[in-house]
Design a protein around this motif. Structure first.
Motif, PDB file in Angstrom:
ATOM      1  N   CYS A 164      49.474  43.569  24.747  1.00  0.00           N
ATOM      2  CA  CYS A 164      48.293  44.378  24.418  1.00  0.00           C
ATOM      3  C   CYS A 164      47.302  44.386  25.576  1.00  0.00           C
ATOM      4  N   LEU A 165      47.100  43.211  26.196  1.00  0.00           N
ATOM      5  CA  LEU A 165      46.177  43.128  27.324  1.00  0.00           C
ATOM      6  C   LEU A 165      46.704  43.913  28.515  1.00  0.00           C
ATOM      7  N   TYR A 166      47.998  43.835  28.762  1.00  0.00           N
ATOM      8  CA  TYR A 166      48.602  44.613  29.846  1.00  0.00           C
ATOM      9  C   TYR A 166      48.360  46.110  29.633  1.00  0.00           C
ATOM     10  N   ILE A 167      48.631  46.564  28.409  1.00  0.00           N
ATOM     11  CA  ILE A 167      48.505  47.999  28.117  1.00  0.00           C
ATOM     12  C   ILE A 167      47.057  48.451  28.219  1.00  0.00           C
ATOM     13  N   LEU A 168      46.116  47.630  27.732  1.00  0.00           N
ATOM     14  CA  LEU A 168      44.703  47.992  27.825  1.00  0.00           C
ATOM     15  C   LEU A 168      44.236  48.031  29.280  1.00  0.00           C
ATOM     16  N   ALA A 169      44.694  47.063  30.076  1.00  0.00           N
ATOM     17  CA  ALA A 169      44.298  47.023  31.485  1.00  0.00           C
ATOM     18  C   ALA A 169      44.812  48.248  32.227  1.00  0.00           C
ATOM     19  N   PHE A 170      46.112  48.519  32.110  1.00  0.00           N
ATOM     20  CA  PHE A 170      46.681  49.669  32.802  1.00  0.00           C
ATOM     21  C   PHE A 170      46.236  50.981  32.148  1.00  0.00           C
ATOM     22  N   GLY A 171      45.915  50.937  30.846  1.00  0.00           N
ATOM     23  CA  GLY A 171      45.414  52.134  30.180  1.00  0.00           C
ATOM     24  C   GLY A 171      44.054  52.547  30.711  1.00  0.00           C
ATOM     25  N   CYS A 172      43.191  51.575  31.000  1.00  0.00           N
ATOM     26  CA  CYS A 172      41.882  51.882  31.591  1.00  0.00           C
ATOM     27  C   CYS A 172      42.047  52.503  32.972  1.00  0.00           C
ATOM     28  N   VAL A 173      43.018  51.998  33.736  1.00  0.00           N
ATOM     29  CA  VAL A 173      43.300  52.574  35.059  1.00  0.00           C
ATOM     30  C   VAL A 173      43.767  54.019  34.912  1.00  0.00           C
ATOM     31  N   ALA A 174      44.707  54.249  33.988  1.00  0.00           N
ATOM     32  CA  ALA A 174      45.214  55.609  33.769  1.00  0.00           C
ATOM     33  C   ALA A 174      44.110  56.536  33.272  1.00  0.00           C
ATOM     34  N   SER A 175      43.209  56.001  32.441  1.00  0.00           N
ATOM     35  CA  SER A 175      42.111  56.811  31.922  1.00  0.00           C
ATOM     36  C   SER A 175      41.179  57.256  33.043  1.00  0.00           C
ATOM     37  N   LYS A 176      40.862  56.341  33.967  1.00  0.00           N
ATOM     38  CA  LYS A 176      39.977  56.713  35.075  1.00  0.00           C
ATOM     39  C   LYS A 176      40.642  57.733  35.989  1.00  0.00           C
ATOM     40  N   ILE A 177      41.916  57.534  36.304  1.00  0.00           N
ATOM     41  CA  ILE A 177      42.617  58.468  37.179  1.00  0.00           C
ATOM     42  C   ILE A 177      42.713  59.850  36.530  1.00  0.00           C
ATOM     43  N   THR A 178      42.931  59.879  35.217  1.00  0.00           N
ATOM     44  CA  THR A 178      42.974  61.165  34.511  1.00  0.00           C
ATOM     45  C   THR A 178      41.619  61.852  34.542  1.00  0.00           C
ATOM     46  N   ASN A 179      40.545  61.068  34.356  1.00  0.00           N
ATOM     47  CA  ASN A 179      39.203  61.645  34.432  1.00  0.00           C
ATOM     48  C   ASN A 179      38.918  62.202  35.828  1.00  0.00           C
ATOM     49  N   LYS A 180      39.376  61.510  36.858  1.00  0.00           N
ATOM     50  CA  LYS A 180      39.202  62.010  38.220  1.00  0.00           C
ATOM     51  C   LYS A 180      39.970  63.307  38.411  1.00  0.00           C
ATOM     52  N   LEU A 181      41.123  63.411  37.748  1.00  0.00           N
ATOM     53  CA  LEU A 181      41.902  64.645  37.831  1.00  0.00           C
ATOM     54  C   LEU A 181      41.158  65.798  37.159  1.00  0.00           C
ATOM     55  N   VAL A 182      40.514  65.519  36.018  1.00  0.00           N
ATOM     56  CA  VAL A 182      39.721  66.547  35.333  1.00  0.00           C
ATOM     57  C   VAL A 182      38.552  66.990  36.206  1.00  0.00           C
ATOM     58  N   VAL A 183      37.863  66.036  36.831  1.00  0.00           N
ATOM     59  CA  VAL A 183      36.753  66.365  37.721  1.00  0.00           C
ATOM     60  C   VAL A 183      37.234  67.176  38.926  1.00  0.00           C
TER      61      VAL A 183
END
Length: 228
Positions: A126-145
């Motif tokens: 769960c911690l692994y997924i949350l950690a890498f999920g936050c990374v993926a979320s930021k990169i996706t937001n940068k893609l939207v921007v």
């Protein structure tokens, strides 16, 4: 938290997510900032909903399969926004996000009815997924921007510091407990995501001269006149 509460929460979230665009157009308050808020919340909820679905069916006992299932959801979400960045339009299929959300709600409610013990899981995956999920979320937001501003994306990013800590700790077989490094990576990735989203929202709001979470008085007056 029971699967029933998660199912009800997901239903409320999905309903509000479908309504916000129509409400913005009705009040004449739609803006790129609203689009970023919409997709930014979706990017993080993809991680949480995927993780909750795996836990609801006791997939936490198989960390590899659990990580794979969550990764698929994150990967598909990123690909959809990459397609938007390249083609200039967000496309939906006949079976898409709404249908998947309905299936996930059914999983939650079936788990609640069947009496599944929701919190029987291992915390490491769960911690692994949350950690890498936050990374993926930021990169996706940068893609939207990048899509909204028609700009290029840089390869270097502070979001990769968290995963880098985990990699170095494993590669050099560090004496530091992996569990503590994992928590540090997750907290850093989450804080980095929050700082980035806050900074971008402030910049967009300042550039467009709009106030966050507030409908302009003139827009409200126009809606009232329209109904009269």
């Amino acid at each position: 938290m029971s699967p029933r509460c998660l199912g009800e929460g997901l239903f409320i979230y999905q309903s509000l997510d479908a309504i916000d665009g129509k409400q913005a157009r009705r009040t004449n308050s739609s803006s790129p900032l609203g689009e970023l808020f919409d997709h930014g919340c979706d990017s993080f909820s993809t991680v949480v909903v995927g993780l909750g679905t795996c836990l609801a069916v006791h997939l936490g006992t198989d960390p590899d399969l659990m990580f794979f299932c969550c990764f698929i959801g994150i990967f598909m979400f990123y690909c959809a926004h990459w397609q938007t960045y390249v083609s200039g339009s967000l496309r939906f299929g006949k079976i898409d996000v709404t249908e998947v959300q309905i299936c996930i709600m059914l999983i939650f409610f079936l788990s609640a009815i069947g009496g599944a013990t929701f919190w029987e899981y291992q915390d490491h995956p769960c911690l692994y997924i949350l950690a890498f999920g936050c990374v993926a979320s930021k990169i996706t937001n940068k893609l939207v921007v990048a899509h909204m501003t028609k700009s290029k994306m840089k390869l270097q990013d502070t979001a990769f510091i968290g995963p880098g800590l985990l990699f170095l700790n494993q590669y050099f077989n560090s004496f530091i407990n992996e569990y503590f490094v994992l928590w540090a990576a997750m907290v850093f990735s989450l804080c980095d995501l929050l700082v980035y989203c806050t900074a971008v929202c402030i910049q967009i709001a300042s550039h467009l001269h709009i106030e966050v979470f507030r409908i302009p008085y003139q827009a409200s007056e126009q809606v009232q006149n329209h109904h009269d």
